[in-house]
Design a protein around this motif. Structure first.
Motif, short mmCIF file in Angstrom:
data_model
loop_
_atom_site.label_atom_id
_atom_site.label_comp_id
_atom_site.label_asym_id
_atom_site.label_seq_id
_atom_site.Cartn_x
_atom_site.Cartn_y
_atom_site.Cartn_z
N TYR A 9 9.57 9.58 -1.54
CA TYR A 9 8.53 9.34 -0.55
C TYR A 9 8.46 10.48 0.45
CZ TYR A 9 8.18 4.60 -2.31
OH TYR A 9 7.97 3.52 -3.12
N THR A 10 7.27 10.74 0.96
CA THR A 10 7.09 11.78 1.97
C THR A 10 7.59 11.24 3.30
OG1 THR A 10 4.87 11.03 2.56
CG2 THR A 10 5.04 12.66 0.78
N ASP A 11 7.80 12.16 4.26
CA ASP A 11 8.24 11.75 5.59
C ASP A 11 7.20 10.84 6.24
OD1 ASP A 11 10.61 13.15 5.40
OD2 ASP A 11 9.79 14.97 6.33
N LYS A 12 5.94 11.13 6.01
CA LYS A 12 4.87 10.31 6.58
C LYS A 12 4.94 8.88 6.04
CE LYS A 12 -0.15 10.05 7.08
NZ LYS A 12 -1.43 10.68 6.77
N GLN A 13 5.19 8.75 4.74
CA GLN A 13 5.30 7.41 4.15
C GLN A 13 6.51 6.67 4.72
OE1 GLN A 13 5.25 8.89 0.08
NE2 GLN A 13 3.45 7.61 -0.32
N LYS A 14 7.60 7.37 4.92
CA LYS A 14 8.81 6.75 5.47
C LYS A 14 8.57 6.26 6.90
CE LYS A 14 11.98 9.43 2.62
NZ LYS A 14 12.98 10.51 2.57
N ARG A 15 7.87 7.09 7.72
CA ARG A 15 7.55 6.69 9.08
C ARG A 15 6.63 5.48 9.09
NH1 ARG A 15 6.76 12.20 9.60
NH2 ARG A 15 4.50 11.91 9.73
N LYS A 16 5.66 5.50 8.19
CA LYS A 16 4.70 4.40 8.10
C LYS A 16 5.43 3.09 7.75
CE LYS A 16 0.13 3.81 6.26
NZ LYS A 16 -0.87 4.33 5.35
N ALA A 17 6.33 3.15 6.78
CA ALA A 17 7.08 1.96 6.37
C ALA A 17 7.93 1.44 7.53
CB ALA A 17 7.96 2.27 5.16
N GLU A 18 8.54 2.36 8.27
CA GLU A 18 9.37 1.98 9.41
C GLU A 18 8.53 1.28 10.48
OE1 GLU A 18 12.15 4.21 12.72
OE2 GLU A 18 11.94 5.12 10.73
N HIS A 19 7.35 1.81 10.73
CA HIS A 19 6.45 1.23 11.72
C HIS A 19 6.00 -0.18 11.30
CE1 HIS A 19 3.32 1.05 14.78
NE2 HIS A 19 2.45 0.73 13.82
N ILE A 20 5.64 -0.32 10.04
CA ILE A 20 5.21 -1.62 9.51
C ILE A 20 6.36 -2.62 9.57
CG2 ILE A 20 4.44 -2.83 7.43
CD1 ILE A 20 2.96 -0.19 6.68
N GLU A 21 7.55 -2.15 9.22
CA GLU A 21 8.74 -3.01 9.23
C GLU A 21 9.01 -3.54 10.64
OE1 GLU A 21 13.52 -2.70 8.20
OE2 GLU A 21 12.17 -1.07 7.62
N LYS A 22 8.91 -2.68 11.64
CA LYS A 22 9.14 -3.12 13.03
C LYS A 22 8.12 -4.17 13.44
CE LYS A 22 11.42 1.03 14.69
NZ LYS A 22 11.34 2.20 15.56
N VAL A 42 3.23 0.16 1.84
CA VAL A 42 3.12 1.61 1.64
C VAL A 42 2.76 1.92 0.19
CG1 VAL A 42 4.43 3.78 1.61
CG2 VAL A 42 4.62 2.24 3.55
N ASN A 43 3.41 1.24 -0.75
CA ASN A 43 3.12 1.46 -2.17
C ASN A 43 1.68 1.10 -2.49
OD1 ASN A 43 5.66 2.40 -2.80
ND2 ASN A 43 6.44 0.37 -3.32
N LYS A 44 1.20 0.00 -1.93
CA LYS A 44 -0.16 -0.45 -2.19
C LYS A 44 -1.18 0.56 -1.65
CE LYS A 44 -3.35 -3.59 -3.11
NZ LYS A 44 -3.73 -3.95 -4.44
N GLN A 45 -0.91 1.08 -0.47
CA GLN A 45 -1.86 1.99 0.17
C GLN A 45 -1.85 3.39 -0.42
OE1 GLN A 45 -0.81 1.71 4.31
NE2 GLN A 45 -1.97 -0.18 4.61
N SER A 46 -0.68 3.86 -0.85
CA SER A 46 -0.60 5.27 -1.27
C SER A 46 -0.16 5.47 -2.72
CB SER A 46 0.35 6.03 -0.35
OG SER A 46 1.66 5.51 -0.46
#
Length: 124
Positions: A9-22, A42-46
């Protein structure tokens, strides 16, 4: 790559997942469930991990359009074939039972699928 590994995963995807998780955790969802939902989003979107060589490679929009067109053509051919009487064998038992009921075939409730097919062919 072990299951659950996020190296692709890209850094952007990792940040996005972290934000959604919070966000899920703030709503009272358990930590494990929140993480699972976040990565699913994240998987669904990207389309999954986007680094080269990964299994999550995105298709080009032209390739997607071709796939949709091929799928539509296949569906149309299936619908066309479904209208022929030779396709009785391809129908489900429930579909055959409905046809037998409409034609008032006696003994239909105890018939097996092949018996329904034969009875329907005889009733034509």
């Amino acid at each position: 790559m072990p299951q659950g590994d996020k190296d692709k995963y890209t850094d952007k995807q990792k940040r996005k997942a972290e934000h959604i998780e919070k966000g899920y955790e703030r709503k009272g969802v358990s930590d494990k469930e929140a993480e699972s939902r976040a990565w699913a989003t994240v998987n669904k979107q990207s389309g999954g991990g986007n680094r080269s060589g990964g299994s999550g490679q995105k298709k080009s929009s032209g390739s997607k359009a071709t796939d949709r067109s091929d799928s539509a053509k296949q569906a149309a051919a299936t619908r066309k074939a479904g209208s022929r009487s030779a396709s009785l064998q391809d129908q489900t038992k429930d579909q055959l039972m409905a046809k037998a009921r409409a034609r008032d075939i006696k003994g239909r409730s105890s018939m097996r699928k092949q018996e329904l097919v034969n009875a329907l062919r005889k009733s034509n």
